[in-house]
Every structure is written in structure tokens, then in C-alpha cells.
Write an enzyme that holds these catalytic residues in place. Structure first.
Site, short mmCIF file in Angstrom:
data_model
loop_
_atom_site.label_atom_id
_atom_site.label_comp_id
_atom_site.label_asym_id
_atom_site.label_seq_id
_atom_site.Cartn_x
_atom_site.Cartn_y
_atom_site.Cartn_z
N PRO B 586 0.81 -1.24 0.00
CA PRO B 586 0.00 0.00 0.00
C PRO B 586 0.84 1.28 0.00
CG PRO B 586 -0.88 -1.57 1.56
CD PRO B 586 0.42 -2.14 1.07
N THR B 588 3.97 1.88 -1.27
CA THR B 588 4.58 2.20 -2.56
C THR B 588 3.52 2.32 -3.66
OG1 THR B 588 5.03 -0.15 -2.95
CG2 THR B 588 6.80 1.15 -1.97
N GLU B 659 1.07 2.91 -14.53
CA GLU B 659 0.68 3.89 -15.55
C GLU B 659 -0.75 4.42 -15.42
OE1 GLU B 659 2.73 2.63 -19.55
OE2 GLU B 659 2.56 0.88 -18.26
#
Lengths: 328, 693, 173
Positions: B586, B588, B659
Site C-alpha cells: 500500500p 509504494t 501507468e
């Protein structure tokens, strides 16, 4: 970067004498602009004469109530000085809006005045630029020119001056003290910078080896009611699209006196004398401020990409003057 | 099909294990290993965009003390394979774009190499160049596929008929500018050639990928090539093999066993290490009276290089986002005298969803519907692109939870709804999505070190993603061990092969291999292994790949403040809610989402590579003139994720998140700016000039 | 012609010979093998090269080494004393205030320098009352004062609380 000789001198006179004998030399203070330009071969001095510790690093009170800022005082020190903050807040704000904390800690008063344009064609030795190489042409005139001048330009150069500090000093009628081969002199900052005309390679009226030793701020009653407003494309750490330095004195709803300078619009900080003339004696209301702005910008000549600077400058002038009137 | 083991490390907010080195500045990036007696390389770049090198005068450069050589296309060693024009460096005199390497100085010091390069006189025969992307060009062509291998055009139903018959219509064009990756660490290569063995310290997203490419280009046995890349200072898609790596190796081949150091200047980062193409995107939407999409059409025009094709797949997300009775998507390319574009964080998704999600906002307004409700109303049952059901899709939950957290209820539809002094205040929303990508070919090797400790070896890459830590967590749970007992090695081709860090595929691809290797280890060696016991496994194929469409989804909400006098835009807060399966770490993960959304902020407001067509290169090639967000631009981020159990994506149940953060953000901001000002900006970046009344 | 200079770097006196063109950044990296300060742009536009130079944060990429003969330089490596992390470094790890790590040493050194500037009562661009002697260090102030350190990974949202917590802990001692 071309090899160069690094020289130190004992004192200012020694430094002047050394550089006077080197046609292709430069003074080095903080280096934050000069070293930047040297890495890209835009400036290629054969000799650097280090003056960072030679000129005054102090800010002194002048008998008339003004301040004398030594050329070696860093941008951070000027901005943080209690006297500058209370008597000339526009100057502190202008400095704090420029560059970054790290750059302000190294950059000096003298060096800041002499910083060169950020025009991308000037900065690129593979594109023609009359300022960098006279006679090669102005690439910005018909090129990407969203950051370029709307006032005082010529077909030879449409660059703008990037210094925020100089804009504030222009509004304050600062006087630049120098020592050169011909002796000492004082130059009002409004006469320090040139318009490009036919010789854009010359940014200032300084002679070779003329060293800035200090900048005097005159005592100005209205300077403590002053403000710097800078518009940029990100919230910090960016050059101005347009900026305004203004000081205003209002009594009984009428403008007694005004000092205004614009940044980001011309080859030099632009002293808005037409606006000042319109303002003196006018009611201190938005209508007057807008009329003053329009008078100053009436001769603006937009390029392909920078027409937005005209309404932007008008809006920022008007808003800044309103803020100064309303004490915001 | 998933293996479920007890989860103790996965889902824990473990501090990054590379933290102590990174905060003390002792983590060695490519340039920063100890090298004996190095040489320095500085390139000479073309100042024409198209032509031929006619003459090179290197005499002044060669005469400088400390200059070892000046390489040109005449003197450089020959490459074995020149079929990739981008990598055929210094092999012929052709110039294909402005900024192409046409020579290089090699010297004893950095200062000498740079100065020598400036003295090399290159005379080029200049040809007329063509660098302008326009939608009305008559030479636009249809590529065979769009990156990486999607169909170029798709069609469902009869778009033209449905569009003309519809009650509510939209036909608008959106544009995004050229953008450059600009990782903080410039591309860097240190190459050492010793008796036919090549060692390269490289800033790369994939050491094995690099090795394969270099081996091909130089005609080498892969066993004689080693790439070392434990720490990479950002990549975002740009750090595969480009001309700079090849140039460094060519120089090393002439350097007689001395390492050659080549780090790009920031200026050089704008010509030849990839970029995102500008896009021109026409979106047509049509809806019935109840706000159901009847017709959707997304036509994309991108640029590519004449020397190498890359087709940004901007219309691909439109094939899957919403239910619509008929749909058409197309991509057309203009081949120009420019460097080759390449993947840049969320290729396709980032620019494509800016267009689609802006259009959806405009359409919602035309239909008189709340933008969140309009999207929910058009939620599809299956993935239209593949016809398959989703393994999990929780876009609606993201939109609803995001709306709740952000405070979207009772929003005045506006525009011009709110003022705060001179600030015009508005809010906007956009959906985001990113596919679950699994690359084949990663191998993980697990060895027992004794004392309960395990060595996990895989040539994965941590480009800032947190892989150093997340993979250790996965290994810990897969083995049933403590995360502190896992010794992870990554970033070296001496380790077992791994796929590239790209496409948000790392955890899925590498994690699955680690999972398999752990299972193999326990099967073979049980729970009382001996020192040195080992097992290896590679990324399995996903047996459900043909049964489900696998994608992550999210919703982004933004508040915009626009100064009424200046057009300056500030985004004081954003909310991002994501449905991305199980979150490995969580702490990172939150950083990844925020990092992506900060990219979206820059995409919306700041980033633009300016090309003057008379010259053909990027004019604003430094950090002073190419703006990325500074700290003062970054406001409050509220990040949350939906608890999403997906047993089909991979053994961890996770989806890639590197992304997705960028994907909806630019549109959410553009929509918020419209809501604040009534000005619809369809062309990024949203600068003050575009908002001055 | 190389010039001999001395620099005190992270507490250790170093004598090196440098080309006059050598920046302080390259002197640290190439001559001394100290790689904490990093080359992100080499033109003072990103802050990755930030060191404490004679006590104040500065971009080492624009400082010529010859012009700073005798200077005292602190890098991120020097902040960690006796093998223990500086509180700012620990705070960065706790708050996950970095990702790729390339801007990180510069961020940390800059933050330490910035806190000293704020302690000294220096105002910033966002300070409302510019003539106030003391400026409270709000998040807005931290963001502005740290804007000379770019982070492409977008870790700003964690950098700010990491710095704030370090400042608060230092104040409460």
C-alpha cells in the site's frame, strides 16, 4: 566549454585593471548565469576574473533613508533583509519569485542585473541569433515567440530580459554604481539597459571591464506600499510570462504617486511612464488603473504567438494596482 | 486459477529496501560504479534534419591534448546488423533527423571530450525536411498494427448511420503536444570492451532486453555480453536501447579495454531517446434522449519517424471503455524527418483518454446529465474489443467512491459555479483504465541460504516502481517465509532472464515467475531444505488469457482554480480511486498512483515540446523551458482503492499500477477548468494564454 | 592547466587538481567519487546536484570548483553521521518520499538547508506578511521553498509531509 584562465585580484581596482587588459574576459561572481551560458558555448571568455568576494557583501543604510546594496550581496540576503522587506517589499517579492532557493543563495546583485535573455534561439548555437552572432538574423521574429517582447523590439531582436529583481529596481529608480577603466560612475537603472535597436548584441550601456559595485535604492515614500506580481506557467521555478512591479500612494481616494515597471515584455525592464502619467491625480479606482494600463500598452506590437501578453499585462497591472489600493 | 498461500507480506506497507542507499546517495546508478582509468564520450549532433554528411574536419579536436579519438561514420567500427535504422549509428552518412549523432569525441576528461566535440566541423548537404504533423496531409497512411500489436482500425455496427440518426451529437477534435519522458537520470551508458567481452553499466528498463538487442546489432554471442543495472533513475518507457547505447559500445570497441562513460546532457534528452508523438484526435459521439451512447468514433492522427515506425495506440481504450451501439476507431500516421517516437508512460491510454474523457464530459453536459452518472449509464457488460467478459471491472465503484470522497454530490453543474476572490473554482471527473499485461520469458531462481534465508534471483528492473521491495514481499508469501529473510537480486544479466519493466507488467510477469519458482522449490525441497537447494521456474502462460479481458480501472476527480485575471491554473486537490486487484504494498502503490497523477497534472498544464518547423528539432530542450510540475504545483492527493478480488489475473491477484494514474487525470483537469471558466480547452497544455478572456 | 584546490567534503579535507572548467559537481563525482550529488540537468534547473556549500544550499553544477577553493561541502552522505541516518533521511524512508531515488539526495540536502533558512526567518514567495520576523512553516511554504528540486516520479506529495514531520520533531526537542 572552451578552456579559460581563472584569475583572482586583490581588490576592485585590481580586478578592473586585469579585465581591462583582456578584451575577451568576463567577471565571475555567483556564476549562476555565466557558467550556464559557458557550458553551452554561448559565452566563451578566455579569462574569468573572480569578483565574488571583492565587492561589498553588505547592505548599508544611506543618509537620505535609502539603501546601498553591495554587488556581492546574494539574492537570498537581499530578499531576507528586514529593511528591504519593510521599505521595499516589491524588491523582496521580486527576488523571492525568481529562480530557486539554491540559485538565490549563490546569485549576486551584480550578476542578477547582468543575466541574459532566455530566448531559446539565443540559447541554441545551431539557430541564427543576432544577439549571439550579429548579422545572422533573428530566428524568433517569425518563429516560436510566445515568450518574446511586445514593446520596444526591433526586427533585429525580440528577446526579453529575464530578471525579476531588475524590474523591481526599475520601478524604484535604483541607481547602479560601477567602477571601470574610466573611473567610477552612477547609472540610473533605467539607463543601464538598452533596447535592441540595430545592436541587440549589447544588452547594457556598460563598457568592457566596468564592474558593478553596488546598487542604491533611493528613499521613496511610496515604496513601502509596493508589490511584485509575476505570472508564470507553473506555480514556481519558472520565468515570467509577464510581471508587474508597482508602488502606489493614494490619499483621499486619489493617486498621489505611482511607480510601475513591467517584466517579460521587452528587451529591458519596462518602466511604465505613460501609465504613471495617467495615474497621477486620477481617482484610485479600477477604471483609472485600466486606462493607465491601456495607455502603456497602446504601442504594443504582438508577434505570432505572444498576443496574449497584451491583455495579460493589462490585467496584471490593473489587479496589482487595485490590490495596493485595497491593502490586499 | 490461483494459488492462495497465507498472505502476510503481500498487502503490507513495507518500507523500500533500497531506501537507506537512496537517501544517503550511495545507491550506484549507471555512472556511479568504480571504474578504472575511464574515457569520456561526447557526441556531435547534426544541425540539419535531413541530408548527408559530406565532410568532417576533426583536426582541431584531434589536436587537443587528451583527445583519444574522434569517431565518424567513416572511422567507427562496423555493426553486424544495421537493419534497425535508429541503431545504425555512425555507419553511413545519412542524416534522418536533426540532432542525430554524426560523430563523437573520446577523451581523457569530460571537459576535454565536450570541448573537442564542439570543435568538430561537420558539413552536411541539407535536403528539404518535413516535420509537421497535420491532419489534412495527403500522405497519412494506415500502419499494419498500432503499438504493440493492436489492430489499426476497428468497426462495430454502422457508425455513420447511427451518428446521423442520433438525438444528441458531438464532433470535436482534441490535440496533445509532443512530450518527452525526461527521467531525472539522463540516459547513461558505461561500456567496457575487453577481448571480445562486453560489459555495460546501463540505465535501462530491461537488462536482458538490452543484451539481446546489443548482441544482435554487434553480432555477439549473448554469453559474452553482460548488462548491469541495479538502480535506474526513472525511465517511463524511454530506457530501451537507443542510439546513445550503441554509440558508447562503438567507442568502447576502439578504447582498448578502457571503460567509456557516456551520460546524455539534459539537452540531448530531447533528440533520439524516444518521445510521445503529438496527436490529433477527432471524437464523434452520439446519444439517444436517455444518454445512452449510440455511436462512438475515434480517429487518431500521430507522427512517426521515416526511419522507424511507432504508432501510438490512442484510440485503443475507446474500444473498451463504454457501451455503445456502434463504434469505429482508426489510426493514421505521418512519416516525418524526426527521431523515432516510442512508448511513454501509458502509450495510447494517456493521450487517447484525454480526448475520450473530455468528449464524454462535453457529451454529459449536452445530455443534461451529471458526468459521473453519464459514464455509469454507459457501462458495458463485456469487453467490446475482445467480446470477452472482464475478469473484474469496477469502474462504477471507483466513480461512486471517488465522488463520495471528493464531495461530488450537489455539485452545481455550472460552469462558473463558484468563486473564491479572483479564483474561479471548478471540479471535473474522468475515468481511467490500463490493461493487465503479462510478458513471457521471465525466469526466477530461488536458492536456500541456510538459517531460514532465501536468495531470489531474477533480472527484473526497479525504475522507481518499488520492485526491489514488492518482489521480496511476493517471494516471502509464496515461500511462506518472512520478508526480511528474502535476499533479492535484480538488475544484472548474470541473473535469470526477465522481461522489460514496461506496460505495468513487472509484478504480473516477474511475480508469477517467482510464485512458480517458490512452488517448485517447496515441491522439490519441502519445508526443511538444505543449504544450496534451488528451484527455477518461468512465467507461466495465463490459462484464462483467452477467457477474460483483464484491465484495471480508476476514476480521477480534480478541483481547478483559475485566476480570472491571468488564466493561471492551480489544482489544489485530486482524488484517485482505483480498482487494480490486490495491492502488493500500500505504501509504494499509493506513491505510484500519486506519481502517475502528477504526470497527468504536467500533461494537462505544463508539458509541450516545441518544434520550429524551419529547423526540425525541439527548441525548449531543457528543464527551464520544458516544464514538468514543481513541488508548488502539487496539491493534496486523496488516493484509495477498491477491494477487488480477481482470481484470473495472476497468482497474486494484482494488476499493474505504474501507468493508470496518468490516464484519466489530464481530462479530469480539463473538465474542471471548463467547469470553472466555461472555456473548453481541447488542446494541451492548458496554459494561461488559452484562458485569458 | 589544472589548479590545486582543497575542499572539505563531508568533514574530510580533500586536495585535488581540477581543470578550471570543472564544476563543483564534477569535482565531487569524477575526482572524489562522491556520487550523492547528481547531474540531472547540469544547468541549475532541477536541484539534483544540491549540496550545502559553506552552510547554505546551492547547485553544485553551476559552481566552478576553482572559485570555491577552501569551501566546506556537505552531501547526503555527510548528513548520515556515524552510520546513522539523519532524521530527514529517516523521514523520507518512512513517508516513501522517493521512487527512483535520483533526485533524492538533492531533495534531502535541500530540505535540510531550507529548514535552516526558515529558522532564520527568511520569507518566501508565498509568505503573506513579508515583513514578519517569523514565518510559520506551512505545507504551502514547504512546497514553495522546495520547488527548486524537481522530481519526475512525482513524489512531492510525500516529500512535503516528510519534511514537515522532521521540522516538527526538531522543534519539539
Amino acid at each position: 566549454m572552451k578552456p579559460f584562465r581563472y584569475e583572482r585580484a586583490e581588490d576592485v581596482s585590481g580586478a578592473v585593471a586585469t579585465l581591462a587588459g583582456e578584451r575577451t574576459g568576463e567577471y565571475l561572481a555567483g556564476g549562476t548565469n555565466l557558467v550556464d551560458l559557458m557550458k553551452l558555448d554561448i559565452m566563451q571568455p578566455d579569462v574569468l576574473v573572480d569578483v565574488r568576494c571583492l565587492t561589498s557583501g553588505e547592505i548599508e543604510d544611506l543618509p537620505d533613508g535609502g539603501l546601498r546594496i553591495g554587488a556581492a550581496v546574494t539574492n537570498s540576503e537581499v530578499a531576507a533583509d528586514a529593511r528591504v522587506r519593510s521599505r521595499y517589499p516589491v524588491l523582496s517579492q521580486a527576488l523571492l519569485s525568481g529562480a530557486s532557493g539554491q540559485l538565490r543563495n549563490l546569485a549576486t546583485t551584480g550578476g542578477n542585473l547582468l543575466q541574459r535573455t532566455r530566448c531559446p534561439y539565443f540559447y541554441d548555437t545551431t539557430t541564427p541569433c543576432n544577439k549571439r552572432e550579429p548579422g545572422t538574423g533573428c530566428s524568433a521574429l517569425e518563429g516560436c515567440n510566445s515568450g518574446h517582447a511586445i514593446l520596444g523590439a526591433s526586427r533585429h531582436c525580440v528577446a526579453t530580459h529575464p530578471s525579476d529583481m531588475a524590474v523591481a529596481m526599475t520601478a524604484l529608480d535604483a541607481v547602479v554604481r560601477t567602477q571601470g577603466p574610466a573611473g567610477e560612475r552612477e547609472t540610473p537603472i533605467t539607463a543601464l539597459y538598452r533596447l535592441p535597436g540595430q545592436e541587440p548584441e549589447r544588452d547594457t550601456t556598460l563598457e568592457h571591464a566596468e564592474l558593478i559595485t553596488a546598487v542604491d535604492l533611493p528613499a521613496l515614500e511610496l515604496s513601502s506600499n509596493s508589490r511584485y506580481r509575476k505570472v508564470r506557467e507553473r506555480a514556481s521555478y519558472a520565468f515570467a510570462l509577464v510581471s508587474v512591479a508597482a508602488a502606489l500612494q493614494v490619499r483621499d481616494g486619489v493617486v498621489l504617486d505611482a511607480r510601475i515597471a513591467l517584466g517579460g515584455v521587452a528587451h529591458r525592464p519596462w518602466r511604465a511612464r505613460k501609465a504613471e502619467d495617467v495615474l497621477r491625480g486620477a481617482p484610485a479606482i479600477e477604471q483609472s488603473f485600466r486606462a493607465a494600463a491601456e495607455a502603456e500598452l497602446a504601442d504594443a506590437v504582438p508577434l505570432r504567438d505572444n498576443a496574449y501578453k497584451v491583455p495579460l499585462a493589462a490585467n496584471v497591472m490593473t489587479r496589482t494596482l487595485l490590490d495596493l489600493t485595497e491593502g490586499r | 486459477m490461483t494459488t492462495t498461500t497465507e498472505r502476510r507480506a503481500i498487502g503490507a506497507s513495507v518500507d523500500r529496501r533500497d531506501g537507506p542507499q537512496k537517501v544517503t546517495g550511495t545507491a550506484p546508478y549507471a555512472y556511479e560504479h568504480r571504474f578504472d582509468n575511464p574515457l569520456y564520450l561526447f557526441p556531435v549532433q547534426s544541425d540539419v534534419a535531413r541530408g548527408r554528411v559530406m565532410r568532417i574536419d576533426a583536426s582541431a579536436a584531434e589536436a587537443l591534448p587528451g583527445v583519444v579519438a574522434v569517431l565518424t561514420h567513416e572511422s567507427a567500427p562496423r555493426l553486424a546488423d544495421t537493419s534497425d535504422s535508429e541503431l545504425a549509428v555512425l555507419q553511413a552518412g545519412d542524416v534522418a533527423f536533426r540532432g542525430q549523432y554524426v560523430a563523437a569525441a573520446i577523451a581523457e576528461t569530460l571537459e576535454t571530450a565536450r570541448y573537442a566535440a564542439s570543435l568538430v566541423r561537420v558539413s552536411c548537404h541539407q535536403e528539404h525536411h518535413d516535420v509537421e504533423l497535420r491532419a489534412d496531409r495527403d500522405d497519412l497512411y494506415k500502419p499494419d498494427t498500432v503499438s504493440p500489436d493492436y489492430p489499426t482500425d476497428t468497426q462495430e455496427g454502422d457508425f455513420d448511420r447511427a451518428f446521423s440518426a442520433a438525438a444528441v451529437k458531438l464532433d470535436e477534435t482534441y490535440t496533445t503536444p509532443m512530450e518527452h519522458h525526461n527521467p531525472m537520470e539522463p540516459h547513461t551508458t558505461v561500456a567496457l570492451w575487453e577481448a571480445g567481452d562486453l560489459t555495460v553499466y546501463e540505465s535501462t528498463q530491461g537488462a536482458h532486453w538490452d543484451r539481446a538487442t546489443l548482441a544482435q546489432v554487434f553480432g555477439l554471442d549473448q554469453d559474452r555480453v553482460r548488462i548491469i543495472a541495479p538502480y535506474v533513475g526513472g525511465a517511463f518507457g524511454s530506457k530501451t536501447v537507443h542510439a546513445n547505447t550503441v554509440l558508447a559500445v562503438l567507442a568502447a570497441q576502439t578504447a582498448e579495454g578502457r571503460p567509456v562513460k557516456f551520460a546524455l546532457t539534459r539537452q540531448q534528452m530531447f533528440s533520439g531517446v524516444g518521445y510521445r508523438t503529438p496527436t490529433i484526435q477527432r471524437i464523434r459521439l452520439a446519444a439517444d434522449g436517455d444518454g445512452h451512447l449510440m455511436a462512438t468514433c475515434h480517429d487518431v492522427v500521430d507522427q512517426t519517424a521515416k526511419i522507424k515506425e511507432f504508432a501510438e495506440p490512442a484510440a485503443v481504450p475507446t474500444r473498451t471503455m463504454y457501451a455503445t451501439q456502434s463504434r469505429r476507431t482508426t489510426h493514421r500516421l505521418a512519416a516525418l524527418d524526426v527521431p523515432a517516437p516510442s512508448w511513454m508512460r501509458a502509450p495510447g491510454e494517456a493521450p487517447g483518454m484525454f480526448a475520450l474523457e473530455s468528449a464524454m464530459d462535453e457529451m454529459a453536459i449536452k445530455c443534461g446529465l451529471d458526468p459521473v452518472e453519464f459514464r455509469i449509464r454507459n457501462e458495458p457488460e463485456v469487453d467490446a474489443e475482445t467480446g470477452l467478459p472482464y475478469s473484474s471491472r469496477n469502474l462504477i465503484a471507483c466513480l461512486r467512491e471517488g465522488a463520495r470522497r471528493f464531495g461530488w454530490a450537489d455539485r452545481d453543474p455550472g460552469p462558473h459555479a463558484r468563486h473564491d476572490g479572483r479564483w474561479q473554482v471548478g471540479t471535473g471527473v474522468a475515468s481511467s483504465t490500463f490493461p493487465v499485461v503479462r510478458f513471457a520469458g521471465s525466469v526466477a531462481r530461488i536458492s536456500y541460504l541456510g538459517n531460514g534465508r532465501f536468495l531470489v534471483a531474477i533480472d527484473a528492473a526497479d525504475i522507481g516502481t518499488g520492485a526491489w521491495t514488492a518482489l521480496a514481499q511476493i517471494a516471502a508469501d509464496a515461500l511462506g517465509a518472512d520478508v526480511d529473510d528474502i535476499d533479492l537480486r535484480i538488475g544484472d544479466t548474470r541473473l535469470p532472464a526477465a522481461s522489460i519493466a514496461g506496460g505495468s507488467s513487472g509484478i504480473t510477469s516477474w511475480g508469477s515467475a517467482i510464485f512458480e519458482a517458490a512452488r517448485a522449490f517447496r515441491e522439490r525441497h519441502g519445508y526443511s531444505p538444505s543449504d544450496g537447494d534451488q528451484a527455477e521456474a518461468s512465467t507461466p502462460e495465463n490459462p484464462d488469457a483467452g477467457n477474460y479481458a483483464m484491465r484495471a480501472f480508476g476514476a480521477c476527480f480534480a478541483e481547478a482554480r483559475v485566476d480570472a485575471d491571468t488564466g493561471e491554473v492551480r489544482i489544489p486537490r485530486m482524488t484517485g480511486v482505483f480498482a487494480a486487484g490486490r495491492i502488493i504494498n500500500p505504501k509504494t502503490a499509493r506513491s505510484q498512483f500519486i506519481g502517475g497523477m502528477t504526470w497527468g497534472l504536467g500533461m494537462a498544464l505544463h508539458e509541450e515540446s516545441l518544434v520550429d518547423p524551419r529547423f526540425g528539432h525541439v527548441l525548449n530542450h531543457d528543464f527551464a523551458s520544458y516544464h514538468i510540475p514543481a513541488n508548488a504545483d502539487s496539491g493534496q492527493f486523496d488516493i484509495a482503492w477498491i477491494d477487488e478480488e480477481d482470481p484470473y489475473v495472476n497468482p497474486m491477484g494484482s494488476k499493474g499500477i505504474g501507468e493508470i494514474g496518468i490516464v484519466g487525470t489530464a481530462a479530469a483537469i480539463a473538465n474542471a477548468v471548463y467547469h470553472a471558466t466555461g472555456i473548453r480547452v481541447r488542446s494541451l497544455p492548458i496554459t494561461p494564454a488559452k484562458l485569458l478572456g | 592547466m589544472d589548479v590545486d584546490i582543497t575542499l572539505k567534503v563531508d568533514g574530510i579535507q580533500q586536495r585535488i587538481a581540477v581543470d578550471p572548467r570543472t564544476t563543483l559537481l564534477d569535482a565531487l563525482r569524477e575526482r572524489l567519487g562522491i556520487y550523492g550529488p547528481k547531474k540531472g540537468c547540469d544547468h541549475g534547473q532541477c536541484g539534483a546536484c544540491t549540496v550545502l556549500l559553506d552552510g547554505r544550499r546551492a547547485n553544485s553544477c553551476l559552481a566552478l570548483a576553482v572559485a570555491h577553493d577552501g569551501a566546506e561541502v556537505i552531501t547526503a552522505e555527510g548528513l548520515a553521521a556515524d552510520g546513522k541516518l539523519h532524521p530527514m533521511q529517516r523521514s523520507f524512508i518512512e513517508h516513501d518520499a522517493f521512487q527512483c531515488g535520483y533526485c533524492t539526495p538533492g531533495q534531502i540536502v535541500s530540505a535540510v538547508g531550507m529548514l535552516a533558512e526558515a529558522e532564520a526567518g527568511w520569507p518566501s514567495h508565498v509568505t503573506r506578511d513579508i515583513s514578519a520576523a517569523k514565518v510559520p512553516l506551512t505545507d504551502e511554504e514547504i512546497r514553495e521553498r522546495m520547488s527548486g528540486n524537481l522530481c519526475r516520479c512525482g513524489a512531492y506529495a510525500n516529500i512535503v509531509p516528510a519534511i514537515r514531520e522532521t521540522a516538527e520533531t526538531a522543534r519539539s526537542r
